[in-house]
Design an enzyme around this catalytic site. Structure first.
Site, PDB file in Angstrom:
ATOM      1  N   GLY A 289      22.805  61.905  18.349  1.00 14.22           N
ATOM      2  CA  GLY A 289      21.541  61.103  17.716  1.00 14.22           C
ATOM      3  C   GLY A 289      21.974  59.606  17.648  1.00 14.22           C
ATOM      4  O   GLY A 289      22.881  59.298  18.330  1.00 14.22           O
ATOM      5  N   ASN A 290      21.419  58.872  16.752  1.00 13.21           N
ATOM      6  CA  ASN A 290      21.706  57.384  16.739  1.00 13.21           C
ATOM      7  C   ASN A 290      21.413  56.939  15.088  1.00 13.21           C
ATOM      8  O   ASN A 290      21.080  57.487  14.551  1.00 13.21           O
ATOM      9  CB  ASN A 290      20.775  56.642  17.600  1.00 13.21           C
ATOM     10  CG  ASN A 290      19.112  56.757  17.614  1.00 13.21           C
ATOM     11  OD1 ASN A 290      18.582  56.581  16.472  1.00 13.21           O
ATOM     12  ND2 ASN A 290      18.404  57.345  18.398  1.00 13.21           N
ATOM     13  N   ARG A 291      21.521  55.730  14.988  1.00 12.48           N
ATOM     14  CA  ARG A 291      21.462  55.076  13.580  1.00 12.48           C
ATOM     15  C   ARG A 291      20.131  54.727  13.157  1.00 12.48           C
ATOM     16  O   ARG A 291      19.948  54.065  12.081  1.00 12.48           O
ATOM     17  CB  ARG A 291      22.662  53.790  13.604  1.00 12.48           C
ATOM     18  CG  ARG A 291      23.937  54.262  13.979  1.00 12.48           C
ATOM     19  CD  ARG A 291      24.760  52.947  13.823  1.00 12.48           C
ATOM     20  NE  ARG A 291      26.195  53.204  14.396  1.00 12.48           N
ATOM     21  CZ  ARG A 291      27.082  53.741  13.439  1.00 12.48           C
ATOM     22  NH1 ARG A 291      26.847  53.887  12.222  1.00 12.48           N
ATOM     23  NH2 ARG A 291      28.310  53.626  14.053  1.00 12.48           N
TER      24      ARG A 291
ATOM     25  N   ALA B  52      13.940  55.128  18.394  1.00 14.17           N
ATOM     26  CA  ALA B  52      15.096  55.071  19.089  1.00 14.17           C
ATOM     27  C   ALA B  52      15.354  56.442  19.754  1.00 14.17           C
ATOM     28  O   ALA B  52      15.770  57.276  19.119  1.00 14.17           O
ATOM     29  CB  ALA B  52      16.189  54.519  18.198  1.00 14.17           C
TER      30      ALA B  52
END
Length: 394
Positions: free
Chosen positions: A202-204, A271
């Site tokens: 995943g990402n932030r 994102a």
């Protein structure tokens, strides 16, 4: 201006509802108030009557001898019904069609749009029965403004606190804003790619910028189809909003392709994960001593490039470029390679920009135009400027 009936029910937060009424009057709306018996334990009818210069409805038998049926007359008069504060009790009555007092009877007779603003103890809010009732109200087309998390009357912090009057008035204004025929598709949050049943890539992203854009578009009168990945902020509530939740980048592509067929524009604020594991383990991966773990990744489809290549002549596509260096170079390149109409670039290494912040610093890139650098501002303010720019440009 609109004819608004405000329904006040049993909660200590009813004192804030008086300010809501006053704010609506300042906006030149015509306001009437209906109060439950419990609400009158916190605020007297004389306070509201002096502000409104008209009686407060507390009894369905008022004026019956004069040949009037007050709850029907008020229901027919209403153009928007606002239940603030909405207790767990009135929410349950509305969800189940009960009409055993003045508030619930008048609401049941009202065909106008309804906004419910819950206010209650956090345990009551979290009770499965309350959540079922709220889901039923939303299924019935009622707009629910989620409560805030904060200090409750009981002296501890929890979810259930009534939003501030300014937030409520803003929600009312949004509901009363005529929707344009155009629909904008907006993506928000991050996508996740499974490694095994437990882990993921995943990402932030928190979704703050995407939600701010959705709110700004709704305030501007657009219909919004919001496609949401993993977010850490509340999703807007509006009768002009469709919310669709997805998990992976491929899920998001499918949702965007379907929604964009009937939309005017697309804002890709999500994102998305650029890569996904080539194979997903069916069971949780275990440690193999001191040996490392190698995961073979495959590239995900490029949603922005796909939509940029396939958009019609009457559609526009906006993308984001979150970079850590050489923003102008990479954002300009992305504008060309993705066939986007506008790229919103931000250097996520700057203080006050990037994932999780309440502020942002962005630059707008268009073909054949000098970059437009917006001043640092809150994400809500930046989103409003972006939507205004899109309206002028497209």
């Amino acid at each position: 201006m609109a004819k608004i009936t405000v329904y006040m029910t049993g909660s200590v937060a009813v004192y804030k509802a008086v300010e809501v009424v006053r704010s609506l009057q300042k906006l030149n709306h015509e306001v009437r108030v209906v109060m439950s018996d419990s609400a009158q334990q916190f605020v007297g009818t004389a306070t509201l009557a002096s502000l409104l210069h008209t009686p407060v409805l507390t009894d369905i038998w008022q004026n019956v001898q004069a040949g009037q049926v007050p709850h029907i007359e008020w229901a027919d008069w209403t153009e928007l019904a606002v239940v603030v504060p909405a207790s767990a009790n009135v929410i349950a009555k509305m969800a189940n069609g009960l009409a055993d007092d003045t508030v619930s009877t008048t609401l049941l007779a009202t065909a106008a749009p309804k906004l419910v603003v819950p206010a209650m103890n956090s345990h009551m809010w979290e009770n499965p029965a309350t959540q079922r009732n709220l889901q039923q109200l939303q299924a019935d087309g009622v707009t629910v403004l989620e409560p805030a998390t904060g200090l409750l009357a009981e002296g501890y912090t929890g979810k259930g606190r009534m939003p501030e009057p300014a937030v409520i008035v803003e929600a009312i204004t949004t509901m009363l804003t005529p929707a344009k025929q155009e629909t904008i598709v907006i993506t928000a949050g991050g996508t996740r790619e499974a490694i095994d049943p437990v882990r993921f890539i995943g990402n932030r992203s928190t979704g703050k910028m995407g939600m701010a854009l959705a709110n700004a578009a709704l305030k501007a009168g657009y219909r919004v189809h919001l496609i949401v990945g993993q977010v850490e902020v509340a999703v807007p509530k509006s009768p002009h909003l469709i919310v669709e939740r997805v998990e992976t980048t491929r899920d998001m592509l499918t949702a965007v392709e379907r929604a964009f067929t009937t939309a005017t524009g697309l804002i890709m604020a999500a994102a998305v994960a650029d890569y996904a594991p080539a194979e997903v383990a069916t069971q949780k991966l275990k440690k193999q001593g001191d040996a490392g773990l190698t995961i073979q990744l495959q590239q995900n489809p490029d949603i922005l490039a796909t939509m940029g290549a396939n958009k019609r002549a009457d559609q526009w596509v906006v993308g984001f470029a979150a970079e850590t260096n050489d923003l102008d170079t990479y954002a300009t390149r992305k504008l060309m390679t993705k066939q986007a109409d506008l790229i919103i670039g931000n250097d996520v290494t700057q203080v006050g920009a990037g994932f999780g912040t309440d502020t942002n610093i962005v630059t707008l890139y268009q073909n054949g135009q000098a970059p437009v650098r917006l001043a640092p501002a809150t994400k809500a303010e930046v989103a409003a400027q972006i939507i205004q720019f899109i309206q002028q440009r497209f």
